[in-house]
Design a protein around this motif. Structure first.
Motif, PDB file in Angstrom:
ATOM      1  N   SER A   4       0.870  -2.040   0.284  1.00  0.00           N
ATOM      2  CA  SER A   4       0.225   0.148   0.058  1.00  0.00           C
ATOM      3  C   SER A   4       0.739   1.445  -0.132  1.00  0.00           C
ATOM      4  N   TYR A   5       0.329   2.219  -0.301  1.00  0.00           N
ATOM      5  CA  TYR A   5       0.925   3.707  -0.660  1.00  0.00           C
ATOM      6  C   TYR A   5       1.406   3.964   0.901  1.00  0.00           C
ATOM      7  N   GLN A   6       0.626   3.419   2.489  1.00  0.00           N
ATOM      8  CA  GLN A   6       1.315   3.620   3.493  1.00  0.00           C
ATOM      9  C   GLN A   6       3.126   2.563   3.755  1.00  0.00           C
ATOM     10  N   ALA A   7       2.675   1.227   2.853  1.00  0.00           N
ATOM     11  CA  ALA A   7       3.490   0.878   3.633  1.00  0.00           C
ATOM     12  C   ALA A   7       5.106   1.082   2.530  1.00  0.00           C
ATOM     13  N   PHE A   8       4.906   2.088   2.001  1.00  0.00           N
ATOM     14  CA  PHE A   8       6.259   2.340   1.314  1.00  0.00           C
ATOM     15  C   PHE A   8       6.474   3.714   1.164  1.00  0.00           C
ATOM     16  N   MET A   9       6.086   4.618   3.100  1.00  0.00           N
ATOM     17  CA  MET A   9       6.703   6.074   3.586  1.00  0.00           C
ATOM     18  C   MET A   9       7.762   6.066   3.721  1.00  0.00           C
ATOM     19  N   GLY A  10       8.491   4.119   4.944  1.00  0.00           N
ATOM     20  CA  GLY A  10       9.239   4.701   5.623  1.00  0.00           C
ATOM     21  C   GLY A  10      10.027   4.107   4.810  1.00  0.00           C
ATOM     22  N   PRO A  11      10.163   3.159   4.054  1.00  0.00           N
ATOM     23  CA  PRO A  11      10.864   3.146   2.722  1.00  0.00           C
ATOM     24  C   PRO A  11      11.760   4.313   2.797  1.00  0.00           C
ATOM     25  N   LEU A  12      10.744   4.518   1.784  1.00  0.00           N
ATOM     26  CA  LEU A  12      10.807   6.037   0.632  1.00  0.00           C
ATOM     27  C   LEU A  12      11.739   6.811   1.198  1.00  0.00           C
ATOM     28  N   LEU A  13      11.208   7.205   2.570  1.00  0.00           N
ATOM     29  CA  LEU A  13      12.149   8.314   3.342  1.00  0.00           C
ATOM     30  C   LEU A  13      14.449   7.722   3.576  1.00  0.00           C
ATOM     31  N   GLU A  14      13.755   6.597   3.900  1.00  0.00           N
ATOM     32  CA  GLU A  14      14.810   5.561   4.192  1.00  0.00           C
ATOM     33  C   GLU A  14      16.130   5.262   3.035  1.00  0.00           C
ATOM     34  N   VAL A  15      15.523   5.570   1.355  1.00  0.00           N
ATOM     35  CA  VAL A  15      16.172   5.605   0.516  1.00  0.00           C
ATOM     36  C   VAL A  15      16.396   6.618   0.352  1.00  0.00           C
ATOM     37  N   ALA A  16      15.575   8.377   0.655  1.00  0.00           N
ATOM     38  CA  ALA A  16      16.749   9.418   0.359  1.00  0.00           C
ATOM     39  C   ALA A  16      17.696  10.286   1.218  1.00  0.00           C
ATOM     40  N   LYS A  17      17.202   9.424   2.032  1.00  0.00           N
ATOM     41  CA  LYS A  17      18.273   9.190   3.317  1.00  0.00           C
ATOM     42  C   LYS A  17      19.714   8.920   3.010  1.00  0.00           C
ATOM     43  N   THR A  18      19.967   7.563   2.142  1.00  0.00           N
ATOM     44  CA  THR A  18      21.210   7.548   1.484  1.00  0.00           C
ATOM     45  C   THR A  18      21.672   8.358   0.495  1.00  0.00           C
ATOM     46  N   ALA A  19      21.110   9.700   0.371  1.00  0.00           N
ATOM     47  CA  ALA A  19      21.373  10.548  -0.838  1.00  0.00           C
ATOM     48  C   ALA A  19      22.426  10.978   0.010  1.00  0.00           C
ATOM     49  N   ASN A  20      22.322  10.644   0.945  1.00  0.00           N
ATOM     50  CA  ASN A  20      23.017  12.221   1.354  1.00  0.00           C
ATOM     51  C   ASN A  20      22.711  13.877   2.454  1.00  0.00           C
TER      52      ASN A  20
END
Length: 304
Positions: A4-20
């Motif tokens: 679901s779109y909600q399940a994507f929220m946390g992982p999306l933040l994690e992916v964004a965090k990897t961009a430093n």
């Protein structure tokens, strides 16, 4: 299964965090999330009912929208975004689940989902804890409404007179573009001696190319047999016709469908459910009540 779109929220933040602290391209984030959740190629390509966008693109897009409204990410430019200090803080606790309930702790998000708190006559986005995105909710409701109307259309069509039914089918086929727009391009037959053919549509003004119609207004369960198809085939041969459409308000048996395929003539079969959907699509027995347009940001407009 696509999350679901909600399940994507946390992982999306994690992916964004990897961009430093740098912006990340949305397409790269979507690909990374697809890998993270182990989505198959088929799941990655699965489309919304509109066929204009993939399900994963839609859901990740809504996750990004909600996260940006809560101030956890910032949309920097077309198709790009970056995590904010608030977003980094949000995912610093591994025990926290990032979902819409969590986002409600931020005033900006609450204001976004409930812009009409002081207007009782206007709806809001307060029910954001659903697992489906708003556009998926809208499309599901649209399908449910149309399915219910199609079912009612079929039930009523089964009760009309034979003459009304035959004319209804002529009107439908004309609305679909058969026969052009000229007068006298289609008419019902419905007389004894017509050899089982109920209507004819001229595909050209001189009637050189004709499509013959067989109509069976049957109750549910009274299915069309292979014998009915062979009889129609014989009637078409007597007319020296090359095209036929067999329409029923019931169903075709498996042998009837196979018989139509095996005969050396083009016979199109339309069962009750397909008939109802066509009537709904071309406004035969129904009419448009309200048109809703789903808008999308024109990213190219803001490029300059």
């Amino acid at each position: 299964m696509i999350p679901s779109y909600q399940a994507f929220m946390g992982p999306l933040l994690e992916v964004a965090k990897t961009a430093n602290g740098q912006e990340i391209r949305l397409r790269d984030a979507i690909n990374a999330l697809a890998e993270h959740f182990g989505l198959s190629e088929e799941e990655r390509e699965e489309k919304l009912p509109s066929g204009k966008q993939t399900v994963i693109d839609s859901r990740v897009g809504w996750a990004r929208t909600y996260l940006s409204k809560a101030g956890l990410i910032e949309v920097t430019r077309r198709g790009h975004f970056m995590i904010t200090p608030r977003g980094i803080d949000a995912i610093s606790n591994p025990n926290v689940v990032i979902d819409t309930r969590f986002l409600k702790r931020y005033e900006e998000f609450v204001a976004f989902i409930s812009p009409s708190q002081n207007k009782e006559d206007e709806p809001s986005l307060a029910d954001v804890e659903s697992e489906t995105t708003p556009d998926e909710v809208l499309r599901t409701a649209y399908k449910q409404i149309n399915d219910a109307i199609a079912s009612e259309i079929l039930a009523r069509t089964r009760k009309v007179s034979p003459a009304f039914f035959e004319q209804l089918l002529i009107d439908l086929l004309l609305a679909m573009g058969y026969g052009g727009t000229g007068e006298g391009m289609a008419h019902t037959l419905g007389k004894s001696g017509d050899n089982g053919v109920d209507g004819v549509i001229n595909q050209d003004p001189l009637g050189v190319d004709q499509v013959y119609i067989q109509a069976k207004r049957y109750a549910e369960g009274a299915n069309i047999s292979s014998g009915n198809i062979r009889d129609f085939f014989g009637a078409l041969n007597l007319k020296k016709a090359q095209k036929g459409i067999f329409i029923t308000t019931s169903e075709f048996t498996a042998s009837a469908t196979q018989t139509a395929k095996d005969l050396g003539m083009r016979i199109v079969l339309i069962n009750g459910k397909e008939l109802a959907k066509l009537m709904l699509r071309y406004n035969i027995g129904s009419r448009d009540e309200q048109v809703l347009y789903i808008k999308r940001i024109d990213e190219e407009f803001f490029e300059g």
